[in-house]
Design a protein around this motif. Structure first.
Motif, PDB file in Angstrom:
ATOM      1  N   VAL A   1       0.852  -1.185   0.000  1.00  0.00           N
ATOM      2  CA  VAL A   1       0.000   0.000   0.000  1.00  0.00           C
ATOM      3  C   VAL A   1       0.888   1.235   0.000  1.00  0.00           C
ATOM      4  O   VAL A   1       2.078   1.171   0.333  1.00  0.00           O
ATOM      5  CB  VAL A   1      -0.948   0.051   1.223  1.00  0.00           C
ATOM      6  N   TYR A   2       0.311   2.368  -0.362  1.00  0.00           N
ATOM      7  CA  TYR A   2       1.041   3.628  -0.434  1.00  0.00           C
ATOM      8  C   TYR A   2       0.288   4.698   0.370  1.00  0.00           C
ATOM      9  O   TYR A   2      -0.832   4.486   0.823  1.00  0.00           O
ATOM     10  CB  TYR A   2       1.190   4.065  -1.899  1.00  0.00           C
ATOM     11  N   PHE A   3       0.958   5.857   0.548  1.00  0.00           N
ATOM     12  CA  PHE A   3       0.320   6.989   1.222  1.00  0.00           C
ATOM     13  C   PHE A   3      -1.060   7.251   0.620  1.00  0.00           C
ATOM     14  O   PHE A   3      -1.230   7.225  -0.598  1.00  0.00           O
ATOM     15  CB  PHE A   3       1.203   8.230   1.041  1.00  0.00           C
ATOM     16  N   PRO A   4      -2.089   7.483   1.460  1.00  0.00           N
ATOM     17  CA  PRO A   4      -2.076   7.624   2.926  1.00  0.00           C
ATOM     18  C   PRO A   4      -2.545   6.378   3.680  1.00  0.00           C
ATOM     19  O   PRO A   4      -3.015   6.491   4.804  1.00  0.00           O
ATOM     20  CB  PRO A   4      -3.048   8.777   3.133  1.00  0.00           C
ATOM     21  N   GLU A   5      -2.466   5.200   3.050  1.00  0.00           N
ATOM     22  CA  GLU A   5      -3.014   3.993   3.673  1.00  0.00           C
ATOM     23  C   GLU A   5      -2.358   3.671   5.011  1.00  0.00           C
ATOM     24  O   GLU A   5      -3.015   3.168   5.926  1.00  0.00           O
ATOM     25  CB  GLU A   5      -2.894   2.802   2.717  1.00  0.00           C
ATOM     26  N   GLN A   6      -1.055   3.934   5.138  1.00  0.00           N
ATOM     27  CA  GLN A   6      -0.387   3.682   6.421  1.00  0.00           C
ATOM     28  C   GLN A   6      -1.024   4.521   7.529  1.00  0.00           C
ATOM     29  O   GLN A   6      -1.207   4.047   8.658  1.00  0.00           O
ATOM     30  CB  GLN A   6       1.116   3.999   6.307  1.00  0.00           C
ATOM     31  N   ILE A   7      -1.371   5.759   7.210  1.00  0.00           N
ATOM     32  CA  ILE A   7      -2.020   6.628   8.198  1.00  0.00           C
ATOM     33  C   ILE A   7      -3.399   6.085   8.552  1.00  0.00           C
ATOM     34  O   ILE A   7      -3.802   6.090   9.725  1.00  0.00           O
ATOM     35  CB  ILE A   7      -2.127   8.070   7.674  1.00  0.00           C
ATOM     36  N   HIS A   8      -4.122   5.617   7.562  1.00  0.00           N
ATOM     37  CA  HIS A   8      -5.444   5.036   7.826  1.00  0.00           C
ATOM     38  C   HIS A   8      -5.334   3.839   8.770  1.00  0.00           C
ATOM     39  O   HIS A   8      -6.157   3.673   9.679  1.00  0.00           O
ATOM     40  CB  HIS A   8      -6.107   4.602   6.519  1.00  0.00           C
ATOM     41  N   ASP A   9      -4.314   2.999   8.562  1.00  0.00           N
ATOM     42  CA  ASP A   9      -4.137   1.824   9.418  1.00  0.00           C
ATOM     43  C   ASP A   9      -3.906   2.214  10.869  1.00  0.00           C
ATOM     44  O   ASP A   9      -4.538   1.674  11.792  1.00  0.00           O
ATOM     45  CB  ASP A   9      -2.956   0.982   8.931  1.00  0.00           C
ATOM     46  N   ILE A  10      -2.983   3.150  11.090  1.00  0.00           N
ATOM     47  CA  ILE A  10      -2.670   3.496  12.483  1.00  0.00           C
ATOM     48  C   ILE A  10      -3.828   4.250  13.130  1.00  0.00           C
ATOM     49  O   ILE A  10      -4.077   4.113  14.339  1.00  0.00           O
ATOM     50  CB  ILE A  10      -1.354   4.288  12.592  1.00  0.00           C
ATOM     51  N   ALA A  11      -4.564   5.031  12.342  1.00  0.00           N
ATOM     52  CA  ALA A  11      -5.721   5.743  12.897  1.00  0.00           C
ATOM     53  C   ALA A  11      -6.806   4.745  13.315  1.00  0.00           C
ATOM     54  O   ALA A  11      -7.404   4.878  14.391  1.00  0.00           O
ATOM     55  CB  ALA A  11      -6.274   6.731  11.884  1.00  0.00           C
ATOM     56  N   ARG A  12      -7.056   3.755  12.468  1.00  0.00           N
ATOM     57  CA  ARG A  12      -8.067   2.740  12.801  1.00  0.00           C
ATOM     58  C   ARG A  12      -7.703   1.984  14.066  1.00  0.00           C
ATOM     59  O   ARG A  12      -8.528   1.797  14.966  1.00  0.00           O
ATOM     60  CB  ARG A  12      -8.227   1.759  11.638  1.00  0.00           C
ATOM     61  N   ALA A  13      -6.462   1.528  14.135  1.00  0.00           N
ATOM     62  CA  ALA A  13      -6.035   0.748  15.298  1.00  0.00           C
ATOM     63  C   ALA A  13      -6.074   1.591  16.572  1.00  0.00           C
ATOM     64  O   ALA A  13      -6.497   1.107  17.637  1.00  0.00           O
ATOM     65  CB  ALA A  13      -4.628   0.199  15.066  1.00  0.00           C
ATOM     66  N   THR A  14      -5.649   2.853  16.475  1.00  0.00           N
ATOM     67  CA  THR A  14      -5.620   3.713  17.657  1.00  0.00           C
ATOM     68  C   THR A  14      -7.031   4.063  18.125  1.00  0.00           C
ATOM     69  O   THR A  14      -7.323   4.061  19.329  1.00  0.00           O
ATOM     70  CB  THR A  14      -4.818   4.992  17.375  1.00  0.00           C
ATOM     71  N   LYS A  15      -7.911   4.369  17.187  1.00  0.00           N
ATOM     72  CA  LYS A  15      -9.297   4.665  17.563  1.00  0.00           C
ATOM     73  C   LYS A  15      -9.954   3.455  18.224  1.00  0.00           C
ATOM     74  O   LYS A  15     -10.735   3.598  19.182  1.00  0.00           O
ATOM     75  CB  LYS A  15     -10.096   5.096  16.334  1.00  0.00           C
ATOM     76  N   TYR A  16      -9.626   2.277  17.749  1.00  0.00           N
ATOM     77  CA  TYR A  16     -10.158   1.059  18.372  1.00  0.00           C
ATOM     78  C   TYR A  16      -9.663   0.948  19.819  1.00  0.00           C
ATOM     79  O   TYR A  16     -10.438   0.663  20.738  1.00  0.00           O
ATOM     80  CB  TYR A  16      -9.719  -0.160  17.566  1.00  0.00           C
ATOM     81  N   PHE A  17      -8.373   1.187  20.008  1.00  0.00           N
ATOM     82  CA  PHE A  17      -7.788   1.104  21.346  1.00  0.00           C
ATOM     83  C   PHE A  17      -8.414   2.115  22.292  1.00  0.00           C
ATOM     84  O   PHE A  17      -8.591   1.838  23.487  1.00  0.00           O
ATOM     85  CB  PHE A  17      -6.281   1.336  21.249  1.00  0.00           C
TER      86      PHE A  17
END
Length: 383
Positions: A128-144
């Motif tokens: 994957v390329y920008f901004p997918e990495q940001i989407h991944d960390i945002a999803r995981a953090t919001k879940y936490f």
């Protein structure tokens, strides 16, 4: 670079050999060089989930994003733990939350802070390329951050931070800016800790880029290639970007942003020394036209609006003298301070890019141990 033990320098040469091997594999058409290099890195460094008397380690997923969770013990007299979301580096393309370097760092933080550390296994270039990495960390953090999840891990919602090193520091900074602009997000992040973060792609001739252009681990050419890979750009642009032809005076799109990383005003004289800005009169406007992501604050947090910066929480920025990214961190600290943010700048004169994860044999650099201890001490005092 002076290793704290006997194996540090050998590890640098081993790393360079891995890079050359992956480039050869790419040249022969056998695989993408980043896939080949990451395969080598993970093969040599992968570590399975484990638990000790002090830290429980679990591999799971948060909203479909893989994470490794490190659970420290509760402090005597406390009913809740502190929480830290950690994002590993590797040029948005390499490494893993599951290799021993990051495993050992996160375990140390969890144990010494009696905290819960969530290390995110975000997807990498070229998958994957920008901004997918940001989407991944945002999803995981919001879940936490969900109350039921924090309750499960016994985490205090008022004591949660985000952190990352190198490209992970870039993603942590981007996440911090995204979250402070989300009025509906609760709880709020208490702090951010950025370890030699990469924060901009407009000027590859800051004093630190000039000073460390050929420094091992992260020479300038390699960093520019990481940026091009992150955006799925054209390698033909790399040489032009190295001399700032993508942000020359005739590139109108970059004009409004130059003041936000004008290092002649953002850096002290002890840093600027004899170095001169590289601002070509004419360049290659096609680069920004084909890679507009270069001017996106989500990829380059240093160029964010002042109105965004003033919303950010208490910030720790660790920089190293022998690192092309040194001035990215120094300039971000200055811009944050100007916006009224409480900033701790932690600079290591003998530090080099990536040193914090080199703390055990055969990569036992003394500065790696000192940077890690300083980072953990600041977290302990502020989280």
């Amino acid at each position: 670079m002076s290793p704290g033990g006997g194996g540090g320098e050998r590890q640098v040469f081993l790393w360079l050999r891995f890079v050359y091997q992956s480039d050869l594999i790419h040249y022969l058409g056998l695989s993408h060089h980043l896939i080949a290099l990451n395969f080598i890195i993970i093969t040599f460094g992968k570590k399975g989930a484990w638990s000790s008397a002090h830290v429980k380690v679990t591999d799971t997923d948060f909203d479909g994003v893989e994470v490794r969770v490190f659970e420290g013990s509760l402090k005597p007299g406390e009913s809740l733990k502190r929480g830290l979301v950690f994002i590993h580096g590797g040029g948005w393309a390499l490494a893993s939350a599951r290799i021993r370097y990051y495993d050992e760092l996160c375990a140390a933080v969890a144990e010494e802070l009696n905290a819960v550390v969530v290390s995110i296994e975000y997807r990498l270039v070229p998958k994957v390329y920008f901004p997918e990495q940001i989407h991944d960390i945002a999803r995981a953090t919001k879940y936490f951050l969900q109350p039921k999840v924090l309750q499960k891990y016994m985490v205090d919602p008022a004591r949660i931070g985000i952190s990352g090193d190198s490209a992970g520091g870039n993603l942590a900074a981007a996440l911090g800016q995204q979250f402070v602009q989300d009025a509906n997000l609760k709880p709020k992040i208490k702090l951010q800790a950025l370890i030699y973060p990469v924060l901009q792609a407009l000027d590859f001739n800051t004093p630190s880029y000039q000073q460390n252009s050929h420094t091992p681990i992260l020479p300038r050419y390699v960093m520019v290639k990481y940026w091009v890979d992150y955006f799925k750009g054209n390698y033909d642009f790399v040489q032009a970007m190295i001399v700032n032809n993508h942000t020359s005076l005739d590139v109108e799109e970059a004009a409004a942003l130059r003041a936000r990383l004008n290092w002649t005003s953002l850096l002290p004289a002890s840093i600027t020394k004899h170095y001169k800005p590289v601002v070509p009169t004419t360049g290659n406007a096609r680069i920004i036209q084909e890679i507009p992501q270069l001017l996106d604050a989500r990829s380059a947090p240093l160029i964010a609006d002042q109105e965004v910066l003033q919303l950010l929480p208490k910030t720790y920025i660790l920089t190293c003298e022998h690192d092309v990214l040194r001035d990215d961190g120094l300039m971000y600290a200055k811009r944050l301070e100007s916006a009224g943010v409480d900033v701790t700048l932690d600079h290591f004169e003998d530090g080099f890019h990536g040193c914090m994860i080199f703390t055990s044999w055969p990569t036992d650099f003394s500065v790696g141990i000192r940077t890690r201890n300083s980072f953990i001490k600041w977290l302990d005092q502020n989280l």
